[in-house]
Enzyme design. Structure first.
Site, PDB file in Angstrom:
ATOM      1  N   ILE A 109       0.826  -1.204   0.000  1.00  0.00           N
ATOM      2  CA  ILE A 109       0.000   0.000   0.000  1.00  0.00           C
ATOM      3  C   ILE A 109       0.862   1.256   0.000  1.00  0.00           C
ATOM      4  O   ILE A 109       0.474   2.283  -0.583  1.00  0.00           O
ATOM      5  CB  ILE A 109      -0.989  -0.008   1.192  1.00  0.00           C
ATOM      6  CG1 ILE A 109      -1.962   1.164   1.106  1.00  0.00           C
ATOM      7  CG2 ILE A 109      -0.251  -0.008   2.513  1.00  0.00           C
ATOM      8  CD1 ILE A 109      -2.804   1.197  -0.152  1.00  0.00           C
ATOM      9  N   GLU A 167      -7.599  -1.766   5.516  1.00  0.00           N
ATOM     10  CA  GLU A 167      -7.526  -2.388   6.832  1.00  0.00           C
ATOM     11  C   GLU A 167      -6.407  -3.421   6.895  1.00  0.00           C
ATOM     12  O   GLU A 167      -5.885  -3.856   5.873  1.00  0.00           O
ATOM     13  CB  GLU A 167      -8.846  -3.065   7.193  1.00  0.00           C
ATOM     14  CG  GLU A 167      -9.514  -3.858   6.076  1.00  0.00           C
ATOM     15  CD  GLU A 167      -8.677  -4.965   5.484  1.00  0.00           C
ATOM     16  OE1 GLU A 167      -8.049  -5.723   6.262  1.00  0.00           O
ATOM     17  OE2 GLU A 167      -8.634  -5.090   4.248  1.00  0.00           O
ATOM     18  N   GLY A 309      -6.066  -6.529   0.393  1.00  0.00           N
ATOM     19  CA  GLY A 309      -6.513  -5.619   1.445  1.00  0.00           C
ATOM     20  C   GLY A 309      -5.572  -4.433   1.525  1.00  0.00           C
ATOM     21  O   GLY A 309      -4.984  -4.009   0.530  1.00  0.00           O
ATOM     22  N   GLU A 310      -5.455  -3.862   2.726  1.00  0.00           N
ATOM     23  CA  GLU A 310      -4.573  -2.711   2.988  1.00  0.00           C
ATOM     24  C   GLU A 310      -5.036  -1.422   2.307  1.00  0.00           C
ATOM     25  O   GLU A 310      -4.367  -0.401   2.396  1.00  0.00           O
ATOM     26  CB  GLU A 310      -3.131  -2.987   2.540  1.00  0.00           C
ATOM     27  CG  GLU A 310      -2.477  -4.190   3.160  1.00  0.00           C
ATOM     28  CD  GLU A 310      -1.044  -4.401   2.666  1.00  0.00           C
ATOM     29  OE1 GLU A 310      -0.541  -3.555   1.877  1.00  0.00           O
ATOM     30  OE2 GLU A 310      -0.426  -5.396   3.055  1.00  0.00           O
ATOM     31  N   GLY A 311      -6.151  -1.462   1.557  1.00  0.00           N
ATOM     32  CA  GLY A 311      -6.521  -0.317   0.742  1.00  0.00           C
ATOM     33  C   GLY A 311      -5.888  -0.345  -0.624  1.00  0.00           C
ATOM     34  O   GLY A 311      -5.974   0.642  -1.379  1.00  0.00           O
TER      35      GLY A 311
END
Length: 342
Positions: A109, A167, A309-311
């Site tokens: 990210i 997240e 994930g992680e954005g």
């Protein structure tokens, strides 16, 4: 109305009362943007969803020619009691380790936000104190949910022009599956996916945990905030708080994958149109995400087979939004270019 007016609140009922007057889409600004689109040197509609995105941004930023001066990325991190049921292939220490990796700039990210021009911050939420195991008890109390939502709200920069949400939390794909099943029904197998790489035995444990939890908390399934308390993690609650704060500030939101979207879905169930300012950045490879986006009526900007994930998907989608606004703001009109308009 300022985001600070949302929190602190002492109860879910008080929060619902404060959400009765959320800012609405600015139709006048969108109409002005649409009028500009009709004068640009291209056939109407020829840029497809890029034109729709430009109008979306205009209506939420209340300006005919919206620009992204500041893009904010937020990653919220939490730990989950349901991990005691063996639903995750990695230990919970990885959540802490990944938070440090985010802060050091070494995660995916970080690179994607740099590439897309977003400022990234990570907010760790009591990682030393996992939530309750939702197969045996509520994950969080009402007070814990509201405290995490307030943390999410206060992390939002009022000066941002767009917000990217992500997240981190070992076990949170199980949490997301339980949230989705509780909110929209179906079977656990409809929502539970491999997450970070569960094998067959791990998937069986995940499915059983989701089934057990939803059966235990079936009495709250019509109440989005109660569902969040029953199953959610602090990072999911913080995502909800950030979404609401962004709405108050008229900041459009790019949602990430399955876990982020499942958290946001809690707000949709409140019946106040709380996700109207949110775009789905992408559809992830996690099996339940496409089904969840369909339930929410959200069409993703991208489909790249991502499931990190992680954005990360939201960060890549930011490039699409920037492209939409560059075309909308930078193209010449027929009159400016001296081109005949049919």
């Amino acid at each position: 109305m300022m985001a600070e007016s949302l929190f602190p609140v002492v109860s879910f009922e008080a929060l619902r009362a404060r959400l009765a007057c959320l800012p609405a889409f600015d139709e006048k600004a969108a109409d002005a943007a649409r009028a500009r689109q009709m004068q640009l040197t291209k056939p109407p509609g020829s840029l497809g969803r890029l034109e729709e995105v430009a109008l979306f941004m205009a209506g939420w930023r209340s300006v005919a020619c919206p620009r992204i001066g500041k893009a904010q990325g937020l990653v919220f991190a939490g730990n989950h009691g349901v991990c005691a049921k063996g639903v995750n292939p990695y230990p919970q220490e990885v959540t802490v380790q990944m938070v440090e990796n985010f802060k050091a700039g070494g995660a995916a990210i970080n690179q994607l936000c740099r590439a897309s021009g977003a400022d990234l911050a990570v907010v760790a939420l009591e990682l030393e104190r996992p939530t309750g195991d939702f197969t045996e008890t509520e994950a969080m109390s009402e007070a814990e949910v509201l405290a995490a939502m307030a943390k999410g709200a206060e992390a939002v920069d009022p000066a941002a022009d767009i917000l990217l949400l992500g997240e981190m939390g070992i076990g949170n794909s199980t949490v997301a599956a339980a949230l989705a099943m509780a909110l929209f029904g179906g079977a656990a197998t409809d929502w539970a996916g491999p997450g970070t790489g569960s094998d067959k035995a791990g998937m069986s444990r995940k499915i059983l945990a989701v089934e057990t939890g939803v059966a235990r908390h079936r009495a709250v399934r019509e109440d989005g905030l109660a569902v969040l308390a029953a199953f959610g993690g602090r990072e999911q609650a913080a995502i909800c708080g950030a979404i609401l704060a962004a709405r108050i500030y008229r900041i459009p939101v790019l949602l990430d994958g399955f876990i982020c979207t499942a958290a946001a879905a809690v707000l949709e169930k409140l019946g106040v149109g709380a996700l109207a300012h949110c775009l789905a950045g992408h559809v992830s490879a996690e099996p339940g995400h496409g089904r969840l986006l369909d339930a929410l009526g959200k069409t993703p900007l991208l489909a790249l087979g991502m499931r990190l994930g992680e954005g990360s998907g939201a960060a890549v989608a930011l490039g699409v939004v920037r492209a939409a606004l560059e075309a909308h703001n930078g193209m010449s009109t027929f009159a400016e270019a001296g081109v005949s308009d049919a």
